[in-house]
Scaffold this motif. Structure first.
Motif, short mmCIF file in Angstrom:
data_model
loop_
_atom_site.label_atom_id
_atom_site.label_comp_id
_atom_site.label_asym_id
_atom_site.label_seq_id
_atom_site.Cartn_x
_atom_site.Cartn_y
_atom_site.Cartn_z
N LEU A 154 0.89 -1.28 0.07
CA LEU A 154 0.07 0.14 0.02
C LEU A 154 0.88 1.27 -0.03
O LEU A 154 1.70 1.49 1.07
CB LEU A 154 -0.89 -0.25 1.30
N SER A 155 0.83 2.03 -0.98
CA SER A 155 1.76 3.28 -1.14
C SER A 155 1.25 4.28 0.00
O SER A 155 2.03 4.90 0.49
CB SER A 155 1.51 3.72 -2.44
N SER A 156 0.15 4.21 0.28
CA SER A 156 -0.33 5.14 1.33
C SER A 156 -0.12 5.00 2.73
O SER A 156 -0.13 5.61 3.76
CB SER A 156 -1.77 5.64 1.26
N ALA A 157 0.06 3.63 2.77
CA ALA A 157 0.73 3.14 4.10
C ALA A 157 2.14 2.25 4.12
O ALA A 157 1.99 1.04 4.04
CB ALA A 157 -0.18 2.20 5.12
N LEU B 138 -3.09 3.49 9.89
CA LEU B 138 -4.30 3.07 8.78
C LEU B 138 -5.45 3.87 8.57
O LEU B 138 -6.38 3.81 8.10
CB LEU B 138 -4.65 1.77 9.20
N HIS B 139 -5.06 5.24 9.13
CA HIS B 139 -6.12 6.40 8.61
C HIS B 139 -5.53 6.90 7.45
O HIS B 139 -6.35 7.70 6.71
CB HIS B 139 -6.16 7.48 9.88
N THR B 140 -4.50 6.62 6.65
CA THR B 140 -3.99 7.37 5.76
C THR B 140 -4.43 6.48 4.48
O THR B 140 -3.79 7.08 3.29
CB THR B 140 -2.48 7.28 5.94
N ILE B 141 -5.16 5.53 4.42
CA ILE B 141 -5.48 4.74 3.16
C ILE B 141 -6.00 5.39 2.22
O ILE B 141 -7.11 5.99 2.46
CB ILE B 141 -6.09 3.48 3.59
N SER B 142 -5.38 5.56 1.24
CA SER B 142 -5.97 6.39 -0.14
C SER B 142 -6.97 5.72 -0.97
O SER B 142 -7.11 4.29 -0.86
CB SER B 142 -4.78 6.84 -0.84
N GLU B 143 -7.71 6.25 -1.79
CA GLU B 143 -8.74 5.82 -2.52
C GLU B 143 -8.09 4.77 -3.25
O GLU B 143 -8.65 3.60 -3.60
CB GLU B 143 -9.39 6.81 -3.32
N PRO B 144 -7.32 4.93 -4.17
CA PRO B 144 -6.61 4.03 -4.97
C PRO B 144 -6.13 2.80 -4.38
O PRO B 144 -6.11 1.71 -5.04
CB PRO B 144 -5.33 4.82 -5.60
N SER C 169 -8.15 10.94 17.35
CA SER C 169 -7.35 12.07 16.67
C SER C 169 -7.40 11.62 15.06
O SER C 169 -7.85 12.42 14.59
CB SER C 169 -6.11 12.43 17.06
N LEU C 170 -7.03 10.32 14.92
CA LEU C 170 -6.90 9.77 13.53
C LEU C 170 -7.30 8.45 13.60
O LEU C 170 -6.82 7.37 13.40
CB LEU C 170 -5.27 9.95 13.23
N PRO C 171 -8.87 8.27 13.52
CA PRO C 171 -9.46 6.98 13.49
C PRO C 171 -8.99 6.01 12.25
O PRO C 171 -8.97 6.59 11.13
CB PRO C 171 -10.97 7.25 13.60
N ASP C 172 -8.74 4.82 12.40
CA ASP C 172 -8.62 3.87 11.33
C ASP C 172 -9.60 3.71 10.22
O ASP C 172 -10.85 4.01 10.68
CB ASP C 172 -8.45 2.48 11.88
N ILE C 173 -9.09 3.39 9.08
CA ILE C 173 -10.06 2.94 8.10
C ILE C 173 -9.88 1.55 8.06
O ILE C 173 -9.00 0.79 7.74
CB ILE C 173 -9.63 3.58 6.55
#
Length: 263
Positions: A12-15, A43-49, A73-77
């Motif tokens: 995952l490029s966003s994580a 895992l709040h950083t997961i991008s749409e792609p 503060s930064l809830p997981d996806i």
């Protein structure tokens, strides 16, 4: 000859610190199965792609090792079909659990991290991870959930290198992976800190500290991990003492973990 498996590909490029713990050889001649245990940074950083890949991994448990403040503060996806569980591995009042907040206070930040104190701070964190009551309860819970399933499982903290790093070292050691390979997996986090660096550079600017003073908290070092293993020997006598007396794990749980995770 030890074959190091560090899973250098980016799933995952966003994580960037999201990776599979599978592929390591074990002392019994087996191999840790792929696709069952994942470690990660936030895992709040997961991008749409990245969502189709993330949702397609078949993850059934997400274990969040962050503090309550971090989680709120930064809830997981959470991946589709996965159960979310928060497991604290740090006393919320401990310095190690609140260092990001300390960096927002210039006076406190300088007292805690300036002039080489950041390095001493990190060694202290790695001792706490194997003796603090919250850590013992939390890591026991992590191992039991990995052993019982359902899998696949991902566990993570913010940078995916310290709290998660010890969790991965614990699980791989329980599975019979050679210490050198465990350390190699741990050190692989250093090339995956793009997200953490952005966050830490912002905090360091607020703190008034020079980046070089903060760097010991942004990277992993073999000596940090060795501090945990050495402290285990000092306090519990051996790794088995830590597992069965410190964590309070049962032999049945360890056997179940190995049966599930090793082919």
């Amino acid at each position: 000859m030890v074959a190091f498996v560090t899973n250098n590909g980016f799933i995952l490029s966003s994580a960037p610190n999201f990776r599979d713990l599978g592929g390591h050889r074990t002392a019994g001649g087996g191999t840790v199965r792929h696709g069952l245990l994942y470690r990660s940074d936030a895992l709040h950083t997961i991008s749409e792609p990245d969502l189709p890949v993330y949702n397609g991994l078949g993850i059934r448990q997400l274990i969040d090792l962050r503090t309550a403040h971090e989680r709120e503060s930064l809830p997981d996806i959470t991946p589709e079909g996965a159960a979310y569980t928060a497991i604290s591995v740090q006393d919320p009042t401990a310095a190690g659990a609140n260092f990001s907040q300390a960096l927002l206070d210039r006076e406190r930040a300088r007292a805690m991290f300036a002039d080489g104190a950041a390095e001493r701070f990190m060694f202290g964190v790695y001792r706490e991870l194997v003796t603090d009551g919250a850590a013992l309860t939390g890591y026991r819970d992590l191992v039991e959930r990995a052993a019982e399933g359902p899998t696949a499982l991902v566990f993570h903290c913010s940078a995916g290198k310290d709290r998660t790093g010890w969790g991965a070292a614990l699980l791989l050691t329980l599975l019979g992976v050679d210490r050198a390979a465990v350390v190699a997996d741990y050190l692989a986090s250093n090339e995956r800190q793009e997200n953490t660096d952005k966050w830490m550079r912002m905090l360091s600017e607020h703190s008034g500290l020079e980046w070089e003073e903060v760097v010991p908290m942004t990277r992993v070092r073999a000596e940090y991990l060795q501090t945990s293993f050495s402290h285990i020997d000092e306090v519990y006598g051996s790794f088995d003492g830590y597992v069965f007396d410190g964590l309070g794990l049962s032999r049945a749980t360890v056997d179940a973990l190995r049966a599930r995770m090793v082919a």
